[in-house]
Design a protein around this motif. Sequence first.
Motif, PDB file in Angstrom:
ATOM      1  N   GLU A   1       0.829  -1.205   0.000  1.00  0.00           N
ATOM      2  CA  GLU A   1       0.000   0.000   0.000  1.00  0.00           C
ATOM      3  C   GLU A   1       0.864   1.255   0.000  1.00  0.00           C
ATOM      4  N   VAL A   2       1.906   1.250   0.817  1.00  0.00           N
ATOM      5  CA  VAL A   2       2.813   2.402   0.885  1.00  0.00           C
ATOM      6  C   VAL A   2       3.485   2.609  -0.467  1.00  0.00           C
ATOM      7  N   SER A   3       3.906   1.522  -1.070  1.00  0.00           N
ATOM      8  CA  SER A   3       4.562   1.594  -2.371  1.00  0.00           C
ATOM      9  C   SER A   3       3.651   2.212  -3.424  1.00  0.00           C
ATOM     10  N   ALA A   4       2.393   1.786  -3.442  1.00  0.00           N
ATOM     11  CA  ALA A   4       1.444   2.300  -4.431  1.00  0.00           C
ATOM     12  C   ALA A   4       1.055   3.749  -4.154  1.00  0.00           C
ATOM     13  N   LEU A   5       0.828   4.084  -2.892  1.00  0.00           N
ATOM     14  CA  LEU A   5       0.382   5.435  -2.549  1.00  0.00           C
ATOM     15  C   LEU A   5       1.461   6.489  -2.744  1.00  0.00           C
ATOM     16  N   PHE A   6       2.684   6.155  -2.383  1.00  0.00           N
ATOM     17  CA  PHE A   6       3.743   7.164  -2.370  1.00  0.00           C
ATOM     18  C   PHE A   6       4.762   6.976  -3.494  1.00  0.00           C
ATOM     19  N   ASN A   7       4.488   6.066  -4.416  1.00  0.00           N
ATOM     20  CA  ASN A   7       5.336   5.849  -5.584  1.00  0.00           C
ATOM     21  C   ASN A   7       6.787   5.536  -5.194  1.00  0.00           C
ATOM     22  N   ILE A   8       6.911   4.609  -4.250  1.00  0.00           N
ATOM     23  CA  ILE A   8       8.223   4.138  -3.811  1.00  0.00           C
ATOM     24  C   ILE A   8       8.348   2.697  -4.293  1.00  0.00           C
ATOM     25  N   PRO A   9       9.437   2.327  -4.940  1.00  0.00           N
ATOM     26  CA  PRO A   9       9.581   0.935  -5.389  1.00  0.00           C
ATOM     27  C   PRO A   9       9.472  -0.047  -4.221  1.00  0.00           C
ATOM     28  N   LEU A  10       8.652  -1.063  -4.400  1.00  0.00           N
ATOM     29  CA  LEU A  10       8.414  -2.048  -3.335  1.00  0.00           C
ATOM     30  C   LEU A  10       9.706  -2.756  -2.943  1.00  0.00           C
ATOM     31  N   ARG A  11      10.555  -3.060  -3.895  1.00  0.00           N
ATOM     32  CA  ARG A  11      11.817  -3.734  -3.607  1.00  0.00           C
ATOM     33  C   ARG A  11      12.680  -2.880  -2.677  1.00  0.00           C
ATOM     34  N   ASP A  12      12.759  -1.572  -2.946  1.00  0.00           N
ATOM     35  CA  ASP A  12      13.547  -0.680  -2.090  1.00  0.00           C
ATOM     36  C   ASP A  12      12.954  -0.617  -0.691  1.00  0.00           C
ATOM     37  N   LEU A  13      11.637  -0.552  -0.623  1.00  0.00           N
ATOM     38  CA  LEU A  13      10.948  -0.462   0.656  1.00  0.00           C
ATOM     39  C   LEU A  13      11.195  -1.716   1.494  1.00  0.00           C
ATOM     40  N   LYS A  14      11.100  -2.886   0.887  1.00  0.00           N
ATOM     41  CA  LYS A  14      11.343  -4.135   1.607  1.00  0.00           C
ATOM     42  C   LYS A  14      12.788  -4.219   2.084  1.00  0.00           C
ATOM     43  N   ARG A  15      13.720  -3.870   1.195  1.00  0.00           N
ATOM     44  CA  ARG A  15      15.137  -3.932   1.546  1.00  0.00           C
ATOM     45  C   ARG A  15      15.459  -2.982   2.700  1.00  0.00           C
ATOM     46  N   ASP A  16      14.931  -1.760   2.642  1.00  0.00           N
ATOM     47  CA  ASP A  16      15.256  -0.769   3.662  1.00  0.00           C
ATOM     48  C   ASP A  16      14.599  -1.073   5.007  1.00  0.00           C
ATOM     49  N   THR A  17      13.381  -1.639   5.005  1.00  0.00           N
ATOM     50  CA  THR A  17      12.766  -2.003   6.289  1.00  0.00           C
ATOM     51  C   THR A  17      13.509  -3.176   6.909  1.00  0.00           C
TER      52      THR A  17
ATOM     53  N   ILE B   1       5.017  -6.972  12.599  1.00  0.00           N
ATOM     54  CA  ILE B   1       3.812  -7.649  13.061  1.00  0.00           C
ATOM     55  C   ILE B   1       4.091  -9.154  13.016  1.00  0.00           C
ATOM     56  N   GLY B   2       3.690  -9.864  14.036  1.00  0.00           N
ATOM     57  CA  GLY B   2       3.864 -11.306  14.058  1.00  0.00           C
ATOM     58  C   GLY B   2       4.976 -11.727  14.992  1.00  0.00           C
ATOM     59  N   ARG B   3       5.104 -13.047  15.120  1.00  0.00           N
ATOM     60  CA  ARG B   3       6.122 -13.597  16.008  1.00  0.00           C
ATOM     61  C   ARG B   3       7.262 -14.188  15.185  1.00  0.00           C
ATOM     62  N   GLY B   4       8.410 -14.276  15.800  1.00  0.00           N
ATOM     63  CA  GLY B   4       9.546 -14.899  15.135  1.00  0.00           C
ATOM     64  C   GLY B   4      10.273 -13.952  14.198  1.00  0.00           C
ATOM     65  N   THR B   5      11.242 -14.506  13.513  1.00  0.00           N
ATOM     66  CA  THR B   5      12.044 -13.694  12.596  1.00  0.00           C
ATOM     67  C   THR B   5      11.945 -14.180  11.168  1.00  0.00           C
ATOM     68  N   GLU B   6      11.353 -15.355  10.955  1.00  0.00           N
ATOM     69  CA  GLU B   6      11.305 -15.910   9.608  1.00  0.00           C
ATOM     70  C   GLU B   6      10.391 -15.119   8.680  1.00  0.00           C
ATOM     71  N   ARG B   7       9.140 -14.959   9.071  1.00  0.00           N
ATOM     72  CA  ARG B   7       8.175 -14.280   8.214  1.00  0.00           C
ATOM     73  C   ARG B   7       7.549 -13.125   8.983  1.00  0.00           C
ATOM     74  N   VAL B   8       8.285 -12.053   9.098  1.00  0.00           N
ATOM     75  CA  VAL B   8       7.794 -10.876   9.792  1.00  0.00           C
ATOM     76  C   VAL B   8       6.998 -10.032   8.806  1.00  0.00           C
ATOM     77  N   HIS B   9       5.807  -9.657   9.198  1.00  0.00           N
ATOM     78  CA  HIS B   9       5.003  -8.763   8.380  1.00  0.00           C
ATOM     79  C   HIS B   9       5.288  -7.349   8.850  1.00  0.00           C
ATOM     80  N   ARG B  10       5.598  -6.485   7.926  1.00  0.00           N
ATOM     81  CA  ARG B  10       5.961  -5.119   8.276  1.00  0.00           C
ATOM     82  C   ARG B  10       4.853  -4.164   7.880  1.00  0.00           C
ATOM     83  N   ARG B  11       4.557  -3.226   8.755  1.00  0.00           N
ATOM     84  CA  ARG B  11       3.546  -2.209   8.488  1.00  0.00           C
ATOM     85  C   ARG B  11       4.166  -0.847   8.771  1.00  0.00           C
ATOM     86  N   MET B  12       3.626   0.176   8.112  1.00  0.00           N
ATOM     87  CA  MET B  12       4.122   1.539   8.307  1.00  0.00           C
ATOM     88  C   MET B  12       2.949   2.478   8.541  1.00  0.00           C
TER      89      MET B  12
END
Length: 101
Positions: free
Chosen positions: A12-28, A38-49
Motif C-alpha cells: 500500500e505504501v509503495s502504491a500510494l507514495f510511488n516508492i519501489p516495493l523492492r527498495d521499501l522491503k530492503r530498507d525495512t 507484526i507477528g512472532r519470530g524472525t522468519e516471516r515478519v510482516h511489516r507495516r508503516m
Amino acid sequence: MSEDLRLMTLAEVSALFNIPLRDLKRDTKAGRAPHVPIGRGTERVHRRMTAEHVRAYQEVRAREVAPQQPQQEQPVDPLRQAIQATKKATARRRGHRAVAR
C-alpha cells in the motif's frame, strides 16, 4: 482511528507514495526505514508503516538521493602518475613472487 495511526502494508505504501516495493522491503529489513513488525519470530515478519513512518522514510531518501556537488578535477601531474604506476607495478610483482624462507 486517525489517518496517521493507520497501519499500511508495504505494498500500500509503495502504491500510494510511488516508492519501489523492492527498495521499501530492503530498507525495512535493514532497519533504514522505520516500521512496525507484526507477528512472532524472525522468519516471516510482516511489516507495516504509519503515515509518520513514511514521511520520515521519504526525508531520509531525499537526503540520500540529493545531488552531490561535483568534485573539481585535480590537475594532472604526469610525474606523479608515473610514480604511482611504478609503485603499483612493483607491488604487483612482489605480491606474486613466492617468498623463500
